[in-house]
Design an enzyme around this catalytic site. Structure first.
Site, PDB file in Angstrom:
ATOM      1  N   LYS A   1      -0.370 -27.577  15.527  1.00 51.72           N
ATOM      2  CA  LYS A   1      -1.841 -26.938  16.018  1.00 51.72           C
ATOM      3  C   LYS A   1      -1.904 -25.808  17.099  1.00 51.72           C
ATOM      4  CE  LYS A   1      -3.164 -31.961  15.123  1.00 51.72           C
ATOM      5  NZ  LYS A   1      -4.090 -32.680  16.341  1.00 51.72           N
TER       6      LYS A   1
ATOM      7  N   HIS B   1      25.319 -27.346  22.252  1.00 51.84           N
ATOM      8  CA  HIS B   1      25.115 -28.777  21.896  1.00 51.84           C
ATOM      9  C   HIS B   1      26.016 -29.445  22.211  1.00 51.84           C
ATOM     10  CE1 HIS B   1      23.378 -31.864  19.480  1.00 51.84           C
ATOM     11  NE2 HIS B   1      24.016 -31.210  17.762  1.00 51.84           N
TER      12      HIS B   1
ATOM     13  N   ARG C   1      20.555 -37.310  12.743  1.00 57.16           N
ATOM     14  CA  ARG C   1      22.348 -37.731  13.436  1.00 57.16           C
ATOM     15  C   ARG C   1      21.257 -38.069  15.053  1.00 57.16           C
ATOM     16  NH1 ARG C   1      24.926 -36.655   8.989  1.00 57.16           N
ATOM     17  NH2 ARG C   1      23.475 -34.460   9.401  1.00 57.16           N
ATOM     18  N   THR C   2      21.591 -36.783  14.947  1.00 52.08           N
ATOM     19  CA  THR C   2      20.865 -35.963  16.381  1.00 52.08           C
ATOM     20  C   THR C   2      19.952 -37.054  17.557  1.00 52.08           C
ATOM     21  OG1 THR C   2      21.896 -34.688  16.576  1.00 52.08           O
ATOM     22  CG2 THR C   2      21.063 -34.824  18.580  1.00 52.08           C
TER      23      THR C   2
HETATM   24  C1  NCD Z   1      24.920 -29.883  14.372  1.00 51.38           C
HETATM   25  C2  NCD Z   1      23.466 -29.202  14.604  1.00 51.38           C
HETATM   26  O1  NCD Z   1      22.308 -29.634  14.497  1.00 51.38           O
HETATM   27  O2  NCD Z   1      23.553 -28.236  15.607  1.00 51.38           O
HETATM   28  N1  NCD Z   1      24.387 -30.382  13.321  1.00 51.38           N
HETATM   29  C3  NCD Z   1      23.844 -32.234  14.689  1.00 51.38           C
HETATM   30  O3  NCD Z   1      23.829 -31.866  15.162  1.00 51.38           O
HETATM   31  N2  NCD Z   1      25.167 -32.944  13.729  1.00 51.38           N
HETATM   32  C4  NCD Z   1      24.894 -28.797  13.106  1.00 51.38           C
HETATM   33  C5  NCD Z   1      24.373 -28.519  11.773  1.00 51.38           C
HETATM   34  O4  NCD Z   1      23.272 -28.377  12.112  1.00 51.38           O
HETATM   35  O5  NCD Z   1      25.225 -27.672  11.468  1.00 51.38           O
END
Ligand code: NCD
Length: 301
Positions: free
Chosen positions: A82, A132, A54-55
């Site tokens: 590497k 995040h 997603r991100t």
């Molecule tokens: C999250 C992350 O990577 O911090 N996912 C995300 O970005 N949508 C949460 C997760 O990995 O559980």
């Protein structure tokens, strides 16, 4: 604002203006996708040292919808595998003169390190167990699509709190706007210090207590990749902390069920809940693009 490293450093006004701008970028599924020229001529590098669906894709889509060029680099397909050091990778990227770097890394503080090294905006797309920020922003946008304000809302965040950067960023954001945050999880995944991290945060091990009267239930994945030991018997997790339809009636009738994804059906929530009318999980994904457009526009202009 030179970049976006965390929610903790943002003021309410900055957050509000990103969320308002994101609303301009929200698109209705029935209409053709609208493209902009706002970042024409700019180049954004997506540097992902940890897996992401997603991100990473939503940052890429957001950049392209704004007219920018976007290049994605993942650790497994790059010279990092590497043995190149972080500083050398960064200097190499810096020499390519991007206008901004979006970075995800397993080490908390990695984007802050990058920001000290390179004089371009750095956007944190998840650093270890720390923050995040764009996830918390898209979560807030999603809640505000259904509620007038965040103030006074009761938000239950349930699951692996200890390892969750999503929980931390959400806690900071929700607390700045006067929401009541209840963190819930097994004792081994719910550090007592979290109650001191932000105002209005309480802790409970009891899922029923967390959900009682909740406006929002945010479920988290159990982040096995960050755990060095087994903090609970895996077979019992779902019966104590898995969200099922029977829990929903304890919350407000119009409760929103959220999850940052990736979801593990039958582990932290049942399929019935994930696919229910109360779930806004796919709205979160859609808002991910709009919010990241607002963030990129602000950071790169
Ligand atoms: C999250 C992350 O990577 O911090 N996912 C995300 O970005 N949508 C949460 C997760 O990995 O559980």
């Amino acid at each position: 604002m030179a970049g976006l490293l965390g929610i903790e450093d943002l003021s309410r006004d900055e957050i509000r203006s990103i969320l308002d701008r994101a609303r301009d970028f929200q698109q209705t599924p029935s209409q053709p996708v609208r493209k902009y020229e706002l970042l024409r001529g700019k180049m954004i590098v997506n540097l992902f040292f940890e897996s992401s669906t997603r991100t990473r894709t939503s940052f890429e889509i957001a950049a392209k919808r704004l007219g920018a060029d976007a290049v994605s680099i993942t650790a497994s397909g790059s010279s990092v595998s590497k043995g190149e050091s972080l500083v050398d990778t960064l200097n190499t990227l810096g020499a390519m003169r991007p206008n901004g770097i979006v970075m995800r890394h397993a080490a908390s503080g990695a984007p802050h390190f990058l920001a000290r090294h390179l004089a371009i905006p750095i956007i944190n797309a998840g650093d270890g167990t720390h923050e995040h920020p764009t996830q918390a922003l898209l979560d807030a946008r999603t809640i505000l699509d259904h509620r007038e304000s965040l103030e006074g809302l009761r938000v239950a965040i349930i699951g692996d709190i200890a390892h969750s950067r999503v929980a931390r960023s959400n806690m900071y954001l929700l607390s700045k706007f006067g929401a009541q945050v209840v963190l819930c999880g097994p004792p081994t995944l719910l550090p007592a210090e979290f109650a001191q991290l932000a105002r209005g945060v309480t802790l409970t091990w009891d899922m029923h207590e967390a959900i009682e009267g909740a406006d929002v239930i945010m479920m988290l994945r159990v982040q096995l990749e960050r755990q060095n030991e087994t903090p609970f018997p895996a077979s019992e997790y779902f019966s104590f902390y898995g969200l099922r339809l029977e829990h929903i009636s304890l919350a407000k009738p119009d409760v929103l069920v959220m999850h940052p994804g990736p979801i593990n059906r039958g582990r932290e929530l049942s399929s019935e809940v994930a696919d229910s009318q109360r779930s806004v999980i796919l709205n979160q994904v859609e808002n991910g693009v709009a919010v990241r457009m607002a963030v990129l526009e602000r950071m790169l202009n």
